[in-house]
Design an enzyme around this catalytic site. Structure first.
Site, PDB file in Angstrom:
ATOM      1  N   LYS A  66       0.865  -1.148  -0.020  1.00  0.00           N
ATOM      2  CA  LYS A  66       0.006  -0.083   0.116  1.00  0.00           C
ATOM      3  C   LYS A  66       0.893   1.389   0.067  1.00  0.00           C
ATOM      4  O   LYS A  66       2.072   1.194   0.724  1.00  0.00           O
ATOM      5  CB  LYS A  66      -0.987   0.077   1.274  1.00  0.00           C
ATOM      6  CG  LYS A  66      -1.769   1.019   1.480  1.00  0.00           C
ATOM      7  CD  LYS A  66      -3.012   0.860   2.303  1.00  0.00           C
ATOM      8  CE  LYS A  66      -3.935   1.876   2.502  1.00  0.00           C
ATOM      9  NZ  LYS A  66      -4.884   2.056   3.730  1.00  0.00           N
ATOM     10  N   SER A 141     -10.051   2.319   2.440  1.00  0.00           N
ATOM     11  CA  SER A 141      -9.016   2.889   1.561  1.00  0.00           C
ATOM     12  C   SER A 141      -7.908   2.189   1.032  1.00  0.00           C
ATOM     13  O   SER A 141      -7.391   2.637   0.094  1.00  0.00           O
ATOM     14  CB  SER A 141      -8.211   3.895   2.462  1.00  0.00           C
ATOM     15  OG  SER A 141      -7.390   3.226   3.498  1.00  0.00           O
ATOM     16  N   SER A 165     -10.574   0.113   6.617  1.00  0.00           N
ATOM     17  CA  SER A 165      -9.573   0.206   5.480  1.00  0.00           C
ATOM     18  C   SER A 165      -8.867  -1.265   4.963  1.00  0.00           C
ATOM     19  O   SER A 165      -8.508  -1.166   3.970  1.00  0.00           O
ATOM     20  CB  SER A 165      -8.579   1.329   5.517  1.00  0.00           C
ATOM     21  OG  SER A 165      -9.202   2.312   5.227  1.00  0.00           O
TER      22      SER A 165
END
Ligand code: GLN
Length: 486
Positions: A66, A141, A165
């Site tokens: 990420k 997210s 997330s």
């Protein structure tokens, strides 16, 4: 199939992952692909194996990072314009641990800028598309990471979970996603969102892989004062259980050749599964309710007791979260001034304008909204009315979970009220977007672990996710128990 058996090579694996990443370019999964770096690393690992050297537990396994994890490879942008051009001088502890075991990062994945969001539509680089339905959101997210695993580009991906997330995008794309106990994995070198709820975790295709990743990444870190002593590897599996770590790494299913460290779920003292009464309401999609019911029935048949829990304090969770988190966000984002990191607006001819213009141009609207809310709830006139009240509600929520885990061993709930929604459907309605987090945020406020598991599909074919919640430090048992629900 093992790399060390010479049935395949790290180079072949990395090449395949890179090819897939290119094939799925339309999904907008990656903010950066490190073809050269990944192939160079694969070559090193293959050479080490050829020399007969011992390689790590994850040797040659391609993964996606990420883009809010710091590493000198590529820019760390957190999908925000304000961080474009930022090359980190440091490596996040979690990244260092994965790579010390031989995992190979092929690229960085898209997210809602600074991890603010539930759809990956708040990214400066545009939205990521859902793995199952291209017209729908990836969830957020950590949308890019979830889709990278769901489309089988990589074996696993990292995520951060401040209020859902990891779990929500995992459930929107049909993969496993774990938010560990707060403090289990070091946050050092990860772009901070809300420091009191941020957790580092993973996306995987199986519970076994999740266990392996946790055994590698967890543990106390002098660079993060909130990390807990390593409860995940009590016998110090990292060094003591050398049986496991000396085994050759694998290609299909990271963990299939690693001996299980815990007993079978049937030997675990898990008997009672709680369901939360407050989460059984008309806002929850009918197919999701049905999936939960079916899992409960299946568990009953296996001899588990289903306990209905009343947790009235959870009704304050979303409101408390959207006060506490923006307050911490406002503080954590104050460091981006155009002087120290990444992007700087060129328009300014004095220092104050430089701050103003850099922040105005560099942040996404959702980032700004949270900075405004955060500074408002912390301001002297409103601190007692908002922040302090939210902090008190948080204490009630912590206590509510403690009470609940006296009545049951684990809790099973939906991850979110609905499956993946259409791109554009909620992006202009912040409150509708915040409501997505109704069932995920209380875990972060309480610090307890939650594992999103795939639980079938809706009639329209969209993945459904359920989350298993346990007391603090129960991560390993949670993963083990999830096998009962496969
Ligand atoms: N959707 C939640 C939010 O926007 C959670 C985000 C996260 O966990 N990073 O705050």
């Amino acid at each position: 199939m093992k790399i060390a058996d010479k049935k395949t090579t790290a180079t072949k694996l990395v090449k395949t992952a890179l090819e897939k990443a290119k094939k799925y370019a339309d999904y907008n999964i990656f903010t950066f692909i490190d073809e050269e770096g990944a192939l160079a690393r694969a070559k090193e690992i293959d050479a080490a194996i050829a020399r007969g050297e011992k390689v790590g537990k994850l040797a040659g396994v391609p993964y996606a990072l990420k883009d809010n994890f710091l590493s000198p490879r590529g820019e760390t942008t957190a999908s925000a314009h304000i961080l474009q051009g930022f090359k980190s001088p440091v490596t996040a502890t979690a990244v260092a641990k994965l790579e010390a075991e031989g995992a190979i990062m092929i690229g960085r994945t898209n997210l809602d800028a600074f991890a603010h969001g539930s759809s990956t539509e708040n990214s400066y680089f545009g939205p990521t598309h859902n793995a199952v339905d291209f017209e729908r959101v990836a969830g957020g997210s950590s949308g890019g990471s979830a889709v990278a695993v769901a489309l089988d580009i990589v074996e696993f991906a990292t995520g951060t979970d401040t209020g859902g997330s990891i779990r929500q995008p995992a459930s929107f794309n049909g993969v496993y996603g774990l938010k560990p106990t707060y403090g289990c994995i070091s946050r050092y070198g990860v772009v901070a969102m809300a420091s009191s709820t941020d957790c580092i975790g993973f996306f995987s295709k199986t519970p076994e892989d999740m266990d392996l990743l946790m055994s590698v990444a967890s543990g106390q870190d002098a660079k993060d004062m909130t990390t807990l002593p390593d409860y995940y590897n009590p016998t110090d599996a990292r060094t003591g259980n050398s049986e496991a770590s000396s085994l050759a790494p694998v290609v299909t299913g990271l963990a299939s050749s690693i001996a299980p460290v815990v007993a079978n779920a049937s030997e675990l003292p898990v008997r009672r599964i709680g369901v939360i009464k407050e989460f059984d309401n008309e806002s929850v999609d009918a197919d999701i309710k049905k999936a939960l019911k079916e899992k409960c029935e299946a568990l009953k048949k296996k001899g588990y007791e289903i306990v209905e829990l009343e947790m009235p304090a959870l009704k304050y969770a979303l409101a408390a979260y959207y006060i506490i988190v923006p307050a911490e966000v406002a503080s954590n984002l104050s460091r981006y001034d155009g002087v120290r990191y990444g992007f700087r607006s060129e328009k300014s001819d004095n220092l104050e304008d430089l701050y103003l213009n850099t922040r105005s141009e560099g942040f996404m609207p959702e980032n700004k909204r949270r900075i405004m809310i955060g500074n408002f709830v912390l301001s002297s006139g409103f601190y007692d009315a908002y922040f302090l009240k939210a902090a008190k509600a948080r204490t009630l929520i912590v206590q509510e979970y403690e009470k609940a885990f006296k009545k049951c061993d684990f809790i099973l709930t939906p991850v979110s009220p609905n499956p993946a929604f259409k791109l554009g459907e909620k992006v202009n309605d912040p409150v509708a977007m915040y409501l997505e987090d109704l069932m995920s945020v209380s875990l972060n406020l309480a610090g307890v672990p939650g594992l999103a598991i795939p639980a079938g599909k809706t009639d329209a074919g969209l993945p459904i996710g359920l989350q298993l919640v346990g007391p603090r430090r129960s991560d390993k048992n949670l993963i083990e128990f999830s096998k009962e629900l496969e």
